[in-house]
Design a protein around this motif. Structure first.
Motif, PDB file in Angstrom:
ATOM      1  N   LEU A   7     115.429  67.317  38.647  1.00 10.34           N
ATOM      2  CA  LEU A   7     115.806  66.842  37.443  1.00 10.34           C
ATOM      3  C   LEU A   7     116.808  67.413  36.228  1.00 10.34           C
ATOM      4  N   ARG A   8     117.056  66.324  35.669  1.00 10.78           N
ATOM      5  CA  ARG A   8     117.808  66.978  35.083  1.00 10.78           C
ATOM      6  C   ARG A   8     117.204  68.037  33.796  1.00 10.78           C
ATOM      7  N   LYS A   9     118.086  68.742  32.798  1.00 14.94           N
ATOM      8  CA  LYS A   9     117.550  70.021  32.747  1.00 14.94           C
ATOM      9  C   LYS A   9     118.278  70.281  31.349  1.00 14.94           C
ATOM     10  N   CYS A  10     118.153  70.188  30.386  1.00 13.24           N
ATOM     11  CA  CYS A  10     118.443  71.706  28.783  1.00 13.24           C
ATOM     12  C   CYS A  10     118.355  73.208  28.495  1.00 13.24           C
ATOM     13  N   VAL A  11     119.007  73.414  28.739  1.00  9.16           N
ATOM     14  CA  VAL A  11     118.984  75.096  29.173  1.00  9.16           C
ATOM     15  C   VAL A  11     119.905  75.426  27.603  1.00  9.16           C
ATOM     16  N   VAL A  12     119.053  76.868  27.396  1.00 11.30           N
ATOM     17  CA  VAL A  12     119.033  77.807  26.562  1.00 11.30           C
ATOM     18  C   VAL A  12     119.605  79.116  26.664  1.00 11.30           C
ATOM     19  N   SER A  13     120.877  79.002  26.761  1.00 12.25           N
ATOM     20  CA  SER A  13     120.612  80.266  27.340  1.00 12.25           C
ATOM     21  C   SER A  13     121.027  82.095  26.906  1.00 12.25           C
ATOM     22  N   PRO A  14     120.301  82.826  27.499  1.00 18.02           N
ATOM     23  CA  PRO A  14     120.245  84.021  26.213  1.00 18.02           C
ATOM     24  C   PRO A  14     121.383  84.488  25.847  1.00 18.02           C
ATOM     25  N   THR A  15     121.719  84.864  24.762  1.00 22.89           N
ATOM     26  CA  THR A  15     122.015  86.180  24.113  1.00 22.89           C
ATOM     27  C   THR A  15     122.883  86.785  24.754  1.00 22.89           C
ATOM     28  N   GLY A  32     114.337  65.845  27.579  1.00 21.26           N
ATOM     29  CA  GLY A  32     114.345  67.341  28.038  1.00 21.26           C
ATOM     30  C   GLY A  32     115.534  67.942  26.538  1.00 21.26           C
ATOM     31  N   GLN A  33     116.974  66.720  26.623  1.00 22.00           N
ATOM     32  CA  GLN A  33     117.396  67.438  25.386  1.00 22.00           C
ATOM     33  C   GLN A  33     116.486  66.818  24.202  1.00 22.00           C
ATOM     34  N   GLY A  34     115.311  66.032  23.865  1.00 21.11           N
ATOM     35  CA  GLY A  34     115.240  65.725  22.427  1.00 21.11           C
ATOM     36  C   GLY A  34     114.350  65.968  22.016  1.00 21.11           C
ATOM     37  N   LEU A  35     113.305  66.998  23.196  1.00 17.15           N
ATOM     38  CA  LEU A  35     112.099  67.926  22.337  1.00 17.15           C
ATOM     39  C   LEU A  35     112.700  69.243  22.387  1.00 17.15           C
ATOM     40  N   ARG A  36     114.223  69.887  22.870  1.00 16.87           N
ATOM     41  CA  ARG A  36     115.305  70.361  22.771  1.00 16.87           C
ATOM     42  C   ARG A  36     115.484  70.580  21.181  1.00 16.87           C
ATOM     43  N   ALA A  37     116.144  69.302  21.285  1.00 12.89           N
ATOM     44  CA  ALA A  37     116.543  68.792  19.133  1.00 12.89           C
ATOM     45  C   ALA A  37     115.516  68.537  18.676  1.00 12.89           C
ATOM     46  N   TRP A  38     114.385  68.257  18.743  1.00 14.10           N
ATOM     47  CA  TRP A  38     113.186  68.498  18.233  1.00 14.10           C
ATOM     48  C   TRP A  38     113.183  70.094  17.659  1.00 14.10           C
ATOM     49  N   ILE A  52     115.432  85.919  27.221  1.00 12.40           N
ATOM     50  CA  ILE A  52     114.864  84.823  28.077  1.00 12.40           C
ATOM     51  C   ILE A  52     115.938  83.542  28.054  1.00 12.40           C
ATOM     52  N   ARG A  53     115.577  82.967  29.032  1.00  9.93           N
ATOM     53  CA  ARG A  53     116.640  81.509  29.314  1.00  9.93           C
ATOM     54  C   ARG A  53     115.505  80.188  28.718  1.00  9.93           C
ATOM     55  N   VAL A  54     115.270  79.336  28.151  1.00  4.18           N
ATOM     56  CA  VAL A  54     114.316  78.222  27.943  1.00  4.18           C
ATOM     57  C   VAL A  54     115.057  77.332  28.579  1.00  4.18           C
ATOM     58  N   ILE A  55     114.244  76.268  29.087  1.00  5.74           N
ATOM     59  CA  ILE A  55     115.081  75.474  30.222  1.00  5.74           C
ATOM     60  C   ILE A  55     114.245  74.081  29.903  1.00  5.74           C
ATOM     61  N   TYR A  56     114.053  73.285  29.380  1.00  2.00           N
ATOM     62  CA  TYR A  56     113.560  71.935  28.971  1.00  2.00           C
ATOM     63  C   TYR A  56     114.451  70.455  29.810  1.00  2.00           C
ATOM     64  N   PRO A  57     113.600  70.390  30.803  1.00  6.59           N
ATOM     65  CA  PRO A  57     113.875  69.438  31.615  1.00  6.59           C
ATOM     66  C   PRO A  57     113.391  68.115  31.633  1.00  6.59           C
TER      67      PRO A  57
END
Length: 233
Positions: A7-15, A32-38, A52-57
């Motif tokens: 699956l394609r996914k958008c990921v927000v990596s931990p700092t 996933g990209q749309g939810l992340r933007a929202w 914590i890594r947040v993954i938006y598939p």
């Protein structure tokens, strides 16, 4: 053997050091990209963490029966949008199998399942409940925002069987706006109550005046709950 669908996914990596993970599933027709933007637009300063890594598939496009078979990015099919009809288990189980690869990626990165949370908005929350109750009950928690399960969902039976056997279950965090259609809020509330009766530790929050949407107070509460389940090492 057919190749596993990635699956394609958008990921927000931990700092900082990655020691926990969240898989956040979008609602029907989104990405996933749309939810992340929202989430980023609604919550200031964002649903991001030091550890914590947040993954938006993104769900693959598939024919969706409530849209007369038109293609849509949905996690599973429905016979119709109703609590009273049977679940479309073939498509639910196929997607649970597909999402296993994302969970395994996090395990391969050194994150054990008890340091993972799976959740989602609307249809994404329903699939998260199937994943947590039936396939991955050893995760730290599950959240469902503006979501519901069909009244005879196999997830209720899975929870009851695990609870009767004395096996552990993840904690459920559920939120729903009171203005989400005339029936969806009661459906969501009933889902939480049926899971609680089956043996799951559940928390249900109603948000007066909220429609079928995310809100800053809801996401702030979610962030606080996440940190209680996945504290820094």
């Amino acid at each position: 053997m057919a190749a596993v669908q990635r699956l394609r996914k958008c990921v927000v990596s931990p700092t900082g050091k990655h020691s926990a993970s969240i898989i956040f599933l979008h609602g029907s027709g989104d990405t996933g990209q749309g939810l992340r933007a929202w989430v980023r637009d609604v919550l200031v300063p964002d649903l991001a963490f030091t550890h914590i890594r947040v993954i938006y598939p993104t769900a693959p496009a598939r024919p969706y029966t409530p849209m007369r078979g038109a293609l849509s990015t949905v996690w599973f099919d429905r016979h119709k949008i109703s609590r009273d009809c049977p679940e479309h288990l073939d498509s639910i189980d196929a997607m649970c199998s597909t999402l296993r690869a994302i969970i395994q990626d996090e395990i391969n990165a050194g994150v054990p399942k008890h340091r993972m949370i799976i959740g989602g908005f609307s249809m994404g929350g329903a699939l998260a409940l199937h994943l947590a109750c039936r396939y991955h009950p050893d995760i730290a928690g599950v959240f469902a925002l503006s979501s519901f399960l069909n009244k005879d969902s196999v997830a209720f039976q899975a929870v009851e069987e695990r609870a009767r056997a004395g096996n552990s279950l993840p904690e459920l965090f559920q939120c729903h706006g009171t203005k989400d259609n005339l029936v969806l809020h009661p459906w969501g509330e009933d889902t939480a109550e049926l899971l609680r009766k089956a043996g799951m530790d559940t928390t249900f929050h109603s948000f007066p005046g909220l429609y079928h949407q995310l809100s800053q107070p809801e996401l702030e509460l979610l962030r606080s709950w996440i940190l209680t389940k996945l504290p820094p090492d």
